[in-house]
Enzyme design. Structure first.
Site, short mmCIF file in Angstrom:
data_model
loop_
_atom_site.label_atom_id
_atom_site.label_comp_id
_atom_site.label_asym_id
_atom_site.label_seq_id
_atom_site.Cartn_x
_atom_site.Cartn_y
_atom_site.Cartn_z
N TYR A 1 -9.66 -10.96 -6.40
CA TYR A 1 -8.38 -11.29 -5.78
C TYR A 1 -7.86 -12.68 -6.15
O TYR A 1 -7.06 -13.25 -5.40
CB TYR A 1 -8.46 -11.13 -4.25
CG TYR A 1 -8.81 -9.72 -3.82
CD1 TYR A 1 -7.88 -8.70 -3.91
CD2 TYR A 1 -10.08 -9.42 -3.35
CE1 TYR A 1 -8.20 -7.40 -3.54
CE2 TYR A 1 -10.42 -8.11 -2.98
CZ TYR A 1 -9.47 -7.12 -3.08
OH TYR A 1 -9.79 -5.83 -2.72
N GLU B 1 -15.39 2.68 -1.91
CA GLU B 1 -14.40 1.99 -2.75
C GLU B 1 -14.55 0.47 -2.72
O GLU B 1 -13.59 -0.24 -2.40
CB GLU B 1 -13.00 2.34 -2.27
CG GLU B 1 -12.61 3.76 -2.48
CD GLU B 1 -11.19 4.03 -2.01
OE1 GLU B 1 -10.64 3.24 -1.24
OE2 GLU B 1 -10.64 5.05 -2.44
N ARG C 1 -14.16 -6.27 -3.99
CA ARG C 1 -14.66 -7.64 -3.94
C ARG C 1 -16.18 -7.75 -4.18
O ARG C 1 -16.64 -8.62 -4.90
CB ARG C 1 -14.35 -8.19 -2.54
CG ARG C 1 -14.73 -9.63 -2.31
CD ARG C 1 -14.62 -9.94 -0.80
NE ARG C 1 -13.41 -9.45 -0.20
CZ ARG C 1 -12.26 -10.14 -0.13
NH1 ARG C 1 -12.22 -11.36 -0.59
NH2 ARG C 1 -11.21 -9.59 0.43
N ARG D 1 -5.57 -17.45 -2.35
CA ARG D 1 -6.26 -17.00 -1.13
C ARG D 1 -6.39 -18.08 -0.05
O ARG D 1 -6.15 -17.79 1.13
CB ARG D 1 -7.62 -16.40 -1.48
CG ARG D 1 -7.51 -15.15 -2.37
CD ARG D 1 -8.84 -14.46 -2.58
NE ARG D 1 -9.37 -13.91 -1.36
CZ ARG D 1 -10.37 -14.43 -0.67
NH1 ARG D 1 -10.99 -15.51 -1.11
NH2 ARG D 1 -10.77 -13.88 0.46
N CYS E 1 3.64 -27.78 -6.18
CA CYS E 1 4.49 -28.53 -5.25
C CYS E 1 4.61 -27.88 -3.89
O CYS E 1 5.69 -27.42 -3.48
CB CYS E 1 5.86 -28.72 -5.88
SG CYS E 1 5.76 -29.86 -7.24
C1 LIG Z 1 -7.69 1.59 -0.03
C2 LIG Z 1 -8.57 0.46 -0.39
N1 LIG Z 1 -9.79 0.71 -0.90
C3 LIG Z 1 -10.61 -0.27 -1.28
C4 LIG Z 1 -10.25 -1.61 -1.15
C5 LIG Z 1 -11.21 -2.65 -1.61
O1 LIG Z 1 -11.51 -3.59 -0.65
P1 LIG Z 1 -12.62 -4.68 -0.96
O2 LIG Z 1 -12.22 -5.39 -2.20
O3 LIG Z 1 -12.60 -5.56 0.22
O4 LIG Z 1 -13.91 -3.96 -1.13
C6 LIG Z 1 -8.99 -1.92 -0.62
C7 LIG Z 1 -8.58 -3.31 -0.46
O5 LIG Z 1 -7.58 -3.68 0.10
C8 LIG Z 1 -8.13 -0.86 -0.23
O6 LIG Z 1 -6.92 -1.11 0.25
#
Ligand SMILES: Cc1ncc(COP(=O)(O)O)c(C=O)c1O
Length: 435
Positions: free
Chosen positions: A389, A290, A293, A330, A360
């Site tokens: 993000y 998954e 980023r 961030r 501000c």
């Molecule tokens: C359940 C789950 N999967 C995947 C991701 C993706 O993480 P990244 O963008 O660091 O790959 C996140 C990010 O918080 C997550 O909570």
């Protein structure tokens, strides 16, 4: 990779992204502007899809849409073969509206509402990743009268300490996410899930954190989950079809900072799965990765216009740009580091400055102590690795207008999200007479 592929300087010394100069982009679309390079997005999606497929039969990758939930980009990534992971009814709605097939969607989150669960079930999404017993109880009620069982994963917490910022570490002992593997909670969840006729337990999920560089943590997580799955197999006779080690692959935010090799990460995870399953004498489940980023981060560049400056003798100099924490929270939220380049001209000389936002809050600083050519009002500053993000966390703080977003490809820029207008700021307000 820090900048989108083929980012270079033209003869006038201006930065060129996707075949278009930053000067032209800023003139046509204004600033702050988020620029995504289509070729980089597609290339990184393809690398991810291929690496995931190599993870064994049925293995695949889904894009964590919380990293960037722009409809055009979700559609592009789905077209490249990625599934989509969502964490809210809003993300589900946008993914479906973007044309993503429900059968490619996984629903995460640690406090899904009844309505969100109902929407996910009605849409017929591929998987719901259940985080807690409360959600199992809700699913028990919601699925009772359904003809087909709703496929679920159980999110487990393997209790692995990863080396990232506390606020983005999710698989440590002290976390709100997932059933702990070490104290019997996960086993209780399996037993409860198996009692519910309206759901089908397909496997286990974990997500260790974000911006990670240590693939051994993922390997260790796989080992722990397989050991648990094998125990559940002995106890309940269930075969696990899917193990999802989540995302978290780190990217480069600064010059010289490496990014995680996603092919190596996925390969090592697949090897760990094969080894662990062989040891447990258990059939090998599919892997569902998954990343968020890693796919979109390096494809995005934020363009800002330089405005005022404050030189404090003997202390430091602040140069302010026309964006900041409202479009990129961030640095303020978790000390994230960025770099930047002067984008409209080559620039001469060097000075160390703070790049401040325009909002501000004293904490509204995008980049601390960066060496840049002397910046003048009207200059353009380009911040790389801004693809993940930033847009999803953008706010209207100080009633900032959320920035426009373009996708650039072969010298053509296409607007995919228009800049907000003052009128947009009032769309949600109800103005009753006589209050
Ligand atoms: C359940 C789950 N999967 C995947 C991701 C993706 O993480 P990244 O963008 O660091 O790959 C996140 C990010 O918080 C997550 O909570």
């Amino acid at each position: 990779m820090l900048w989108p592929e083929e980012t270079h300087r033209n003869a006038a010394g201006a930065l060129v992204i996707g075949g278009i100069s930053a000067v032209e982009l800023a003139e046509e679309f204004g600033t702050p502007l988020y620029v995504f390079d289509g070729a980089t997005l597609r290339h990184r999606a393809r690398i991810t899809v291929a690496a995931a497929l190599a993870g064994g039969p049925g293995s695949r990758a889904v894009f964590a849409s919380k990293a960037l939930e722009l409809p055009v980009i979700l559609a592009l990534l789905a077209e490249e073969g990625l599934g989509i992971d969502v964490v809210s009814g809003g993300e589900l709605f946008v993914a479906l509206k973007s044309g993503v097939d429900a059968s490619l969607i996984t629903f995460h989150g640690n406090n899904k509402s009844v309505q969100e669960l109902r929407e996910a079930i009605d849409a017929g999404i591929e998987l719901i990743a259940v985080d807690n017993l409360h959600e199992l109880d809700l699913l028990d009620e919601l699925t009772a009268a359904r003809p087909n069982p709703v496929p679920i994963l159980l999110r487990v917490n393997p209790g692995i300490d990863v080396h990232t910022h506390d606020k983005i570490a999710t698989g440590v002992l002290d976390s709100k996410f997932g059933f702990p593997l070490w104290n019997g909670d996960a086993a209780v969840a399996v037993a409860r899930a198996l009692e519910i006729g309206g759901i089908a337990l397909r496997g286990f999920h974990c997500h260790l954190g974000s911006q990670l560089f240590d693939q051994y943590a993922a390997e260790l997580a796989i080992e722990k989950i397989v050991a648990f799955a094998s125990e559940m197999r002995r106890e309940h006779g269930i075969e696990v079809e899917i193990i999802s080690p989540g995302g978290g692959m780190g990217i480069s935010y600064l010059e010289g900072m490496p990014e995680m090799d996603i092919v190596e990460w996925m390969g090592a995870t697949a090897d760990a799965l094969e080894r662990s399953c062989a040891r447990a004498r258990m059939p090998q489940p599919s892997l569902v990765f998954e990343p968020g980023r890693w796919i979109v981060g390096p494809a995005g560049v934020a363009l800002y216009r330089v405005g005022s400056r404050r030189d404090i003798d003997g202390v430091r100099s602040y140069v302010s740009v026309d964006g900041g924490m409202a479009d990129n929270i961030r640095p303020t939220l978790y000390d994230a580091t960025y770099t930047a380049e002067l984008a409209n001209r080559p620039g001469a000389g060097a000075e160390t400055v703070m790049i401040a936002g325009k909002y501000c809050e004293s904490g509204d600083v995008l980049i601390r102590d960066i060496d840049l050519p002397r910046l003048e009002p009207g200059d353009l500053l380009a911040v790389p690795a801004a693809g993940a993000y930033c847009i999803p966390m953008a706010s209207n703080y100080n009633l900032a207008l959320k920035p426009a977003v373009v996708i650039v490809s072969e010298g053509k820029a296409t607007l995919i999200r228009r800049r907000e207008t003052y009128a947009d700021l009032l769309t949600l307000d109800v103005l009753p007479a006589g209050v």
